[in-house]
Design a protein around this motif. Sequence first.
Motif: not given
Lengths: 305, 180
Positions: A174, A176, A200, A205, B27, B79, B82-87, B108-109
């Motif tokens: 998905s 970000f 993760g 979210r 991740r 970004l 990037a996908v969800v799971g990014w830090r 959006g973080a």
Amino acid sequence: MMEVVDIDDAVTGIRTLTLARPDRGPLPSFTPGSHIVIEHGGGANAYSLTGETAAPREYVVSVLECLDGRGGSRWIHRGLSVGDTVRVREPRSAFAPVLRARRHLLIAAGIGITPMVSHLRSARRWGRDVQLLYIHREGRGAYADEIKALTDHARFFTDRASFVAELVAILAGSPFGTHAYVCGPGPFIDDVVALAIDLGWPPSRIHVEHFGGELAPGEPFEVELVRSGETFVVDSGVSLLEALEAQGKTVPSMCRQGVCGECRVPVRSGVVLHRDLYLSQAERDAGDAMMACVSRAAGRLEVDL
Amino acid sequence: MSPPLELTSIPPWAVAPLCPDADLTGRHWTVLAIGDDDAAAAIAAEWNDQITAHRPDARPRVHVVDDAGAACEALDADLADAVVGWRLLLAGPAHTCLRVRARALELGAGDDEITVASTEVATREILCAHCRTITTARVELTGTLPCAGCGCKLFVYYHVSRRLGTHLGFAAAAHHRGTQ
């Protein structure tokens, strides 16, 4: 009071009610994902609103019949007819879309589709990027036609393996800024959330709506109100909150399904069977409070009221 | 009277140097070290080790840059795909971390996707509430300094804008100005 103006039993086990004011006047608008509470003889249950959100003249809810529940859904399925009036509390929002999300990923199982319908409606109106994964039993897919009319990005599943495979792929990829919304039976929500966390996803979210059917009626238990010395028994199928109200005690309450935290009562002693979704594990371990709407006790309970 | 800082918008890492462990719940990672000394780069290296020890297949994107502007450019680039799971793991002087955090929030973080280690907390960027000029100076919370734009004597209030990453400053004697 609202009047039942239409009943739709097209999907086995699911009854869809259309409610309107007796004078057919406009009703309060509501945020997507909102629910109303319908009162019945033995209590009250929350149901997601699936209809038009802005200045509606009708509220639409779909109710799955739970044969081992407290009786609310049975009454709606077997006791209600068009023209009957029901007591309904105003819409409440606890599952709203996050407006800054880049994409909205809706994940529903069974009757958990209901809050997603108003999400889809609003996503279409405002041009939001939305994606739906919907797993249901064969022949029990409520709102399938409506969903297809509202979005091209819905996937329907009737077998768990292909659903999970798709879910993993989508959660892992998905973009970000995506927010996920999960509704279905408790174990389904737990599984999806665990999978997302493992991939993760941060808690901020992941949004969940607990509508996992009705709770088991539970065993009767005895309660003593330590301040007044009153003692009474909470019967099976009756909540402590209802029993306190029957005794003339006023306890603040709102959702009556263990979510909002309003009806917290102080506990002096007793073994509490926590069934709410509000108290943290630490608060449960402390054993000095419980949610009167859903939680019960094993044996005698002393409440600090 | 000052309120307890945990009840304000000032993050703890902006009042004392902090060096938390890497957030290993993600991740994918972007590690940003900002500053011309080695302090931030050393923290970034430590975080990189923690991540690869936890997930040997992880490929954290590590950037060592001079200032907040360069950090924001690296952040934008990472970004984009990037996908969800990014830090985001961010190390550097607190005032530059506040700037980069503001950019990350704008993109959006969430707060639970950003980890900050501060190497220095004495420098602050103060936004003048009157002329909107930002003055960078070594100044304490509740201290005063002259605005580099309008010359007003600014009181450094215990508020940080999440959107701008600056502290709020307003004229210490503002109530006199309008009445004279």
